[in-house]
Design a protein around this motif. Structure first.
Motif, PDB file in Angstrom:
ATOM      1  N   LEU A 190     118.792  65.565  62.842  1.00 22.15           N
ATOM      2  CA  LEU A 190     117.806  65.203  61.993  1.00 22.15           C
ATOM      3  C   LEU A 190     117.672  65.879  60.701  1.00 22.15           C
ATOM      4  N   PRO A 191     118.782  65.820  59.764  1.00 21.97           N
ATOM      5  CA  PRO A 191     118.593  66.894  58.633  1.00 21.97           C
ATOM      6  C   PRO A 191     117.382  66.768  57.813  1.00 21.97           C
ATOM      7  N   GLY A 192     116.771  68.028  57.668  1.00 20.80           N
ATOM      8  CA  GLY A 192     115.567  68.015  56.982  1.00 20.80           C
ATOM      9  C   GLY A 192     114.271  67.948  57.854  1.00 20.80           C
ATOM     10  N   VAL A 193     114.682  67.869  59.113  1.00 17.48           N
ATOM     11  CA  VAL A 193     113.558  67.795  60.043  1.00 17.48           C
ATOM     12  C   VAL A 193     113.846  69.163  61.029  1.00 17.48           C
ATOM     13  N   SER A 194     112.489  69.777  61.253  1.00 19.82           N
ATOM     14  CA  SER A 194     112.567  71.009  62.192  1.00 19.82           C
ATOM     15  C   SER A 194     111.781  71.032  63.127  1.00 19.82           C
ATOM     16  N   ARG A 195     111.734  71.709  64.222  1.00 14.29           N
ATOM     17  CA  ARG A 195     110.713  72.030  65.383  1.00 14.29           C
ATOM     18  C   ARG A 195     109.976  73.196  64.750  1.00 14.29           C
ATOM     19  N   TRP A 196     108.615  73.031  65.058  1.00 16.45           N
ATOM     20  CA  TRP A 196     107.637  74.376  64.376  1.00 16.45           C
ATOM     21  C   TRP A 196     107.121  74.960  65.660  1.00 16.45           C
ATOM     22  N   SER A 197     106.830  76.154  65.385  1.00 14.89           N
ATOM     23  CA  SER A 197     105.913  76.877  66.484  1.00 14.89           C
ATOM     24  C   SER A 197     104.600  76.337  66.251  1.00 14.89           C
ATOM     25  N   VAL A 198     103.759  76.863  67.296  1.00 17.56           N
ATOM     26  CA  VAL A 198     102.283  76.401  67.412  1.00 17.56           C
ATOM     27  C   VAL A 198     101.580  77.213  66.150  1.00 17.56           C
ATOM     28  N   ASP A 199     101.800  78.243  65.906  1.00 18.33           N
ATOM     29  CA  ASP A 199     101.263  79.171  64.766  1.00 18.33           C
ATOM     30  C   ASP A 199     101.454  78.573  63.277  1.00 18.33           C
ATOM     31  N   LEU A 200     102.652  77.771  63.187  1.00 17.27           N
ATOM     32  CA  LEU A 200     103.008  77.191  61.782  1.00 17.27           C
ATOM     33  C   LEU A 200     102.507  75.632  61.795  1.00 17.27           C
ATOM     34  N   ILE A 201     102.275  75.161  63.008  1.00 13.35           N
ATOM     35  CA  ILE A 201     102.025  73.565  62.931  1.00 13.35           C
ATOM     36  C   ILE A 201     100.776  73.082  61.990  1.00 13.35           C
ATOM     37  N   ALA A 202      99.724  73.961  62.161  1.00 10.95           N
ATOM     38  CA  ALA A 202      98.645  73.517  61.270  1.00 10.95           C
ATOM     39  C   ALA A 202      99.014  73.496  59.906  1.00 10.95           C
ATOM     40  N   ALA A 203      99.726  74.477  59.193  1.00  4.40           N
ATOM     41  CA  ALA A 203     100.151  74.496  57.902  1.00  4.40           C
ATOM     42  C   ALA A 203     101.016  73.109  57.607  1.00  4.40           C
ATOM     43  N   ARG A 204     101.505  72.500  58.422  1.00  2.00           N
ATOM     44  CA  ARG A 204     102.137  70.994  58.390  1.00  2.00           C
ATOM     45  C   ARG A 204     100.973  70.164  58.294  1.00  2.00           C
ATOM     46  N   ALA A 205     100.037  70.185  58.975  1.00  2.15           N
ATOM     47  CA  ALA A 205      99.061  69.370  59.009  1.00  2.15           C
ATOM     48  C   ALA A 205      98.468  69.428  57.768  1.00  2.15           C
ATOM     49  N   ARG A 206      98.021  70.694  57.529  1.00  2.62           N
ATOM     50  CA  ARG A 206      97.437  70.705  55.940  1.00  2.62           C
ATOM     51  C   ARG A 206      98.153  70.087  54.807  1.00  2.62           C
ATOM     52  N   GLU A 207      99.490  70.471  54.934  1.00  4.43           N
ATOM     53  CA  GLU A 207     100.353  69.979  54.185  1.00  4.43           C
ATOM     54  C   GLU A 207     100.230  68.141  53.841  1.00  4.43           C
ATOM     55  N   LYS A 215      93.155  71.259  64.927  1.00  6.06           N
ATOM     56  CA  LYS A 215      91.699  70.952  64.818  1.00  6.06           C
ATOM     57  C   LYS A 215      91.202  72.200  64.312  1.00  6.06           C
ATOM     58  N   GLN A 216      91.274  73.115  64.926  1.00 12.27           N
ATOM     59  CA  GLN A 216      90.746  74.542  64.491  1.00 12.27           C
ATOM     60  C   GLN A 216      90.829  74.808  63.063  1.00 12.27           C
ATOM     61  N   THR A 217      91.890  74.478  62.246  1.00 11.61           N
ATOM     62  CA  THR A 217      92.268  74.583  60.872  1.00 11.61           C
ATOM     63  C   THR A 217      91.847  73.502  60.122  1.00 11.61           C
ATOM     64  N   CYS A 218      92.217  72.413  60.658  1.00  7.83           N
ATOM     65  CA  CYS A 218      91.870  70.989  59.754  1.00  7.83           C
ATOM     66  C   CYS A 218      90.659  70.310  60.034  1.00  7.83           C
ATOM     67  N   GLY A 219      89.977  70.466  61.439  1.00 12.96           N
ATOM     68  CA  GLY A 219      88.863  69.553  61.658  1.00 12.96           C
ATOM     69  C   GLY A 219      89.354  68.117  61.473  1.00 12.96           C
TER      70      GLY A 219
END
Length: 330
Positions: free
Chosen positions: A52-69, A111-115
């Motif tokens: 899946l070029p351009g797609v990654s797995r993210w660790s939990v500590d980075l996943i909230a940043a993807r949600a904010r994006e 949810k803690q980051t983005c509500g």
């Protein structure tokens, strides 16, 4: 091109950009998109997925940043899928019930980051947790057991709802699971948690890269044809949708996407309910392969395919191109 009647020229309304915009029948916006994200163990991990070029797995500590994006781009919802470690997989998929599993930790982090700035949709099926790669419990012959699986799926759904999931999305295709999960959610005080049912999920050849992403491709014993739908069948899809709606689904999904636009249209016409489609991993990979081969231009291919889902009747689309498309549409 002369005569006694007024001349009809359909090209008149296509002659300029402002007129094409004015007469456009179908509109695609970032609010029509759901972004699937893969979660993995570790800290500070961005793990690219080869198929899946351009797609990654993210660790939990980075996943909230993807949600904010996603929220900043106007995307209303993300969909989470875990890449469960091999040592946490088992014959019966017990890790799905662990309140501290990858999925639940990712839900809580978002949810803690983005509500409520973004919705969290969670997959309910056992294939990310089983050592055999099937979506449910199996008997000695490898047949996936329906009712025994549903019991575990209920626990999985409650586990995710308790962690803060907004939408439960059962993708397993077991009979009767929507009604059982809906009843359990109501009884447990989760009346406002939605169910988006994978109602018409086909036994497709387009799922390969996804199985790489969640680590189940090499584990899968046999195939999934005893519970996922035969690609030759359309009337059966309408029966599946009717059953899931009667059992309490708030919306339904057709999966895969482009090869099944006829099913999307038939479901929308027959039921007039929110219908979603999943532009699955194989579809994404084909677009990226075409771009890499110089056979097409990414921006145009992405927007045209996503528009086709809306034109067919979709309320929204799960797509790995969600952030790319949102930037183009912004």
């Amino acid at each position: 091109m002369t005569g006694m009647f007024p001349m009809t020229r359909l090209r008149r309304t296509r002659a300029s950009a402002w007129s094409r915009n004015l007469h456009r029948e179908t509109v695609l916006t970032p609010a029509d998109l759901i972004w699937p994200l893969f979660v993995t163990e570790g800290a500070g991990v961005e793990d690219p997925i080869g198929s899946l070029p351009g797609v990654s797995r993210w660790s939990v500590d980075l996943i909230a940043a993807r949600a904010r994006e996603a929220a900043a781009l106007g995307i209303p919802c993300i969909a989470l899928f875990p890449n469960t470690q091999a040592e946490r997989r088992s014959e019966n998929g017990e890790e799905a019930l662990n309140p501290d599993n990858l999925m639940c930790r990712a839900i809580r982090a978002i949810k803690q980051t983005c509500g409520d700035d973004i919705g969290v949709l969670t997959d309910v099926a056992l294939d990310p947790y089983t050592s055999h790669g099937q979506d449910g419990l199996i008997d000695g012959a490898g047949y996936v057991l329906n009712d025994a699986t549903v019991e575990v799926l209920v626990g999985q759904a409650l586990n995710q709802a308790s962690a803060g999931a907004d939408v439960i999305a059962p993708s397993d295709m077991m009979d009767g699971r929507i009604g059982t999960i809906r009843e359990a959610l109501e009884s447990a005080g989760h009346a406002n948690v939605q169910i988006m049912s994978y109602a018409a999920k086909y036994a497709s050849a387009f799922y390969g890269p996804f199985r790489d992403a969640v680590g189940s491709r090499g584990l899968l014993k046999g195939d999934k044809k005893t519970y996922q739908m035969d690609p030759a069948n359309a009337e059966e899809a309408l029966r599946e949708v009717a059953l899931d709606l009667a059992e309490g689904a708030d919306s339904v999904m057709v999966k895969p996407g482009l090869p099944y636009l006829d099913i999307v249209r038939r479901v929308k016409d027959a039921f007039e309910v929110p219908v979603f489609a999943y532009q699955v991993s194989g579809e994404y990979a084909m677009i990226e392969a075409a771009v890499a081969a110089g056979a097409g231009e990414r921006d145009a291919l992405v927007l045209e395919t996503l528009m086709s889902f809306k034109r067919a009747g979709c309320s929204g689309v799960l797509t790995y191109h969600a952030t790319h498309a949102a930037k183009l549409l912004g």
